[in-house]
Design a protein around this motif. Sequence first.
Motif, PDB file in Angstrom:
ATOM      1  N   THR A 102       0.865  -1.194   0.000  1.00 42.68           N
ATOM      2  CA  THR A 102       0.000   0.000   0.000  1.00 42.68           C
ATOM      3  C   THR A 102       0.899   1.241   0.000  1.00 42.68           C
ATOM      4  O   THR A 102       1.836   1.311   0.801  1.00 42.68           O
ATOM      5  N   PRO A 103       0.646   2.206  -0.898  1.00 37.37           N
ATOM      6  CA  PRO A 103       1.504   3.408  -0.914  1.00 37.37           C
ATOM      7  C   PRO A 103       1.532   4.083   0.460  1.00 37.37           C
ATOM      8  O   PRO A 103       0.519   4.123   1.163  1.00 37.37           O
ATOM      9  N   LEU A 104       2.691   4.591   0.808  1.00 40.82           N
ATOM     10  CA  LEU A 104       2.870   5.206   2.131  1.00 40.82           C
ATOM     11  C   LEU A 104       2.518   6.690   2.070  1.00 40.82           C
ATOM     12  O   LEU A 104       2.778   7.340   1.049  1.00 40.82           O
ATOM     13  N   PRO A 105       1.957   7.221   3.161  1.00 37.75           N
ATOM     14  CA  PRO A 105       1.697   8.660   3.163  1.00 37.75           C
ATOM     15  C   PRO A 105       2.999   9.449   3.109  1.00 37.75           C
ATOM     16  O   PRO A 105       3.996   9.052   3.706  1.00 37.75           O
ATOM     17  N   ARG A 106       2.956  10.568   2.397  1.00 42.62           N
ATOM     18  CA  ARG A 106       4.061  11.528   2.358  1.00 42.62           C
ATOM     19  C   ARG A 106       5.399  10.959   1.846  1.00 42.62           C
ATOM     20  O   ARG A 106       6.457  11.426   2.258  1.00 42.62           O
ATOM     21  N   GLU A 107       5.313   9.957   0.934  1.00 40.44           N
ATOM     22  CA  GLU A 107       6.563   9.409   0.393  1.00 40.44           C
ATOM     23  C   GLU A 107       7.363  10.463  -0.356  1.00 40.44           C
ATOM     24  O   GLU A 107       8.583  10.449  -0.367  1.00 40.44           O
ATOM     25  N   GLY A 108       6.636  11.429  -0.950  1.00 38.34           N
ATOM     26  CA  GLY A 108       7.285  12.441  -1.772  1.00 38.34           C
ATOM     27  C   GLY A 108       8.123  13.440  -0.989  1.00 38.34           C
ATOM     28  O   GLY A 108       8.876  14.218  -1.572  1.00 38.34           O
ATOM     29  N   MET A 109       8.011  13.425   0.341  1.00 39.30           N
ATOM     30  CA  MET A 109       8.723  14.437   1.138  1.00 39.30           C
ATOM     31  C   MET A 109      10.220  14.164   1.246  1.00 39.30           C
ATOM     32  O   MET A 109      11.002  15.082   1.481  1.00 39.30           O
ATOM     33  N   ALA A 110      10.629  12.896   1.074  1.00 37.36           N
ATOM     34  CA  ALA A 110      12.026  12.524   1.328  1.00 37.36           C
ATOM     35  C   ALA A 110      12.998  13.331   0.464  1.00 37.36           C
ATOM     36  O   ALA A 110      14.093  13.673   0.902  1.00 37.36           O
ATOM     37  N   ILE A 163      -2.474  13.033   8.290  1.00 32.80           N
ATOM     38  CA  ILE A 163      -1.550  12.545   7.252  1.00 32.80           C
ATOM     39  C   ILE A 163      -1.798  11.089   6.857  1.00 32.80           C
ATOM     40  O   ILE A 163      -1.475  10.690   5.748  1.00 32.80           O
ATOM     41  N   GLY A 164      -2.443  10.321   7.748  1.00 36.22           N
ATOM     42  CA  GLY A 164      -2.660   8.886   7.473  1.00 36.22           C
ATOM     43  C   GLY A 164      -3.383   8.629   6.168  1.00 36.22           C
ATOM     44  O   GLY A 164      -3.133   7.627   5.494  1.00 36.22           O
ATOM     45  N   GLY A 165      -4.277   9.539   5.768  1.00 32.13           N
ATOM     46  CA  GLY A 165      -5.077   9.302   4.559  1.00 32.13           C
ATOM     47  C   GLY A 165      -4.607  10.075   3.348  1.00 32.13           C
ATOM     48  O   GLY A 165      -5.367  10.246   2.399  1.00 32.13           O
ATOM     49  N   THR A 166      -3.351  10.543   3.365  1.00 34.80           N
ATOM     50  CA  THR A 166      -2.928  11.436   2.272  1.00 34.80           C
ATOM     51  C   THR A 166      -2.127  10.763   1.159  1.00 34.80           C
ATOM     52  O   THR A 166      -1.630  11.456   0.283  1.00 34.80           O
ATOM     53  N   SER A 167      -1.990   9.433   1.188  1.00 35.93           N
ATOM     54  CA  SER A 167      -1.297   8.816   0.052  1.00 35.93           C
ATOM     55  C   SER A 167      -2.287   8.749  -1.111  1.00 35.93           C
ATOM     56  O   SER A 167      -3.454   9.108  -0.966  1.00 35.93           O
ATOM     57  N   GLU A 168      -1.818   8.244  -2.265  1.00 36.42           N
ATOM     58  CA  GLU A 168      -2.702   8.227  -3.434  1.00 36.42           C
ATOM     59  C   GLU A 168      -3.927   7.321  -3.236  1.00 36.42           C
ATOM     60  O   GLU A 168      -4.939   7.492  -3.915  1.00 36.42           O
ATOM     61  N   VAL A 169      -3.875   6.372  -2.270  1.00 38.41           N
ATOM     62  CA  VAL A 169      -5.052   5.511  -2.061  1.00 38.41           C
ATOM     63  C   VAL A 169      -5.972   6.056  -0.969  1.00 38.41           C
ATOM     64  O   VAL A 169      -7.055   5.531  -0.753  1.00 38.41           O
TER      65      VAL A 169
END
Length: 287
Positions: free
Chosen positions: A178-186, A233-239
Amino acid sequence: MNAPEGTSKFVPKQALAPTPQLYDELVGDSMEQLAKASLAQISPIPFGSVIHDNGCGTGAGTAAVVEAIAASKAEVSIKGTDINEKALEVYRKHAAENKWPAEAEQMDSLKLSIADNTFTLTIGNAFLFVLPNDGIDAVKEMYRTLKPGGKMLVNSWAYVPNMEPLQTAAKATRPPGTPLPREGMAKWAPADFVQNVVEKGGFEKDKIVMKKAEVYCTTTELTHFATMLWSFIGGTSEVGWLESDEANWDKAINVVKEELAKTDGYKAIDGGRAQLKFVANIAIATK
Ligand SMILES: C[S@@+](CC[C@H](N)C(=O)[O-])C[C@H]1O[C@@H](n2cnc3c(N)ncnc32)[C@H](O)[C@@H]1O
């Protein structure tokens, strides 16, 4: 303020509504501490400064400016702009209560309705990383609206203690993959990335100075803090949120709390609260 990347409408019943007031409670003093650490790099703020608090939100950057000039009593004027009218309502309330020399106007930072060469200082506190195209288009607008010799102050987080706990909670409660929230921040963690955005926005390389600063922030009572974090933030990934997140809610909150306690710089303080260490990248660019 924390726009979901997906289109799913499901929200677990335990999730707290992401209002500007809850955002203020969640971020606590972290945004203001970040703004203070950033402003410290250009201290003192000169008399007569014409300041833009771009993406001002509820006013953490402005509050830090006002605190920075309290001793010198430097006269400045501040314009806060943000796309979110609800955040601006809170900003205006803070401005009136604290007699800030500030006015607020709703505006898209990608298309500022402000004349060229207006400001002597532009602040984008915790801002670039929420924008499209890594904030480059907003930096172009900040460059355009700065006077020659004016300074732009922008920042990103080099290290945040709360991202890994959130991602660990997501991994512990959701199906593998499952895509992780805020992956793009790294990608924002290296200073080079921020410097590159500022350069692409029009500032000359030799007029950009990069600094790092540790920022210490205080949480609310930890279970409430973890609940706010997961809600925001828990619900902010693409899914978005999964239906199973409702049954797994308490487990996720416990993982967030346990993992937070393991982070670098974590310190339990009174009232069930904690002090957390963040590290900021700060860019000071001169036009
Ligand atoms: C992480 S918050 C930081 C707010 C504030 N600078 C602070 O230090 O608390 C990011 C802010 O950017 C604003 N924002 C997002 N996109 C924007 C846009 N296109 N134009 C102006 N503001 C925007 C959001 O509404 C939010 O207030």
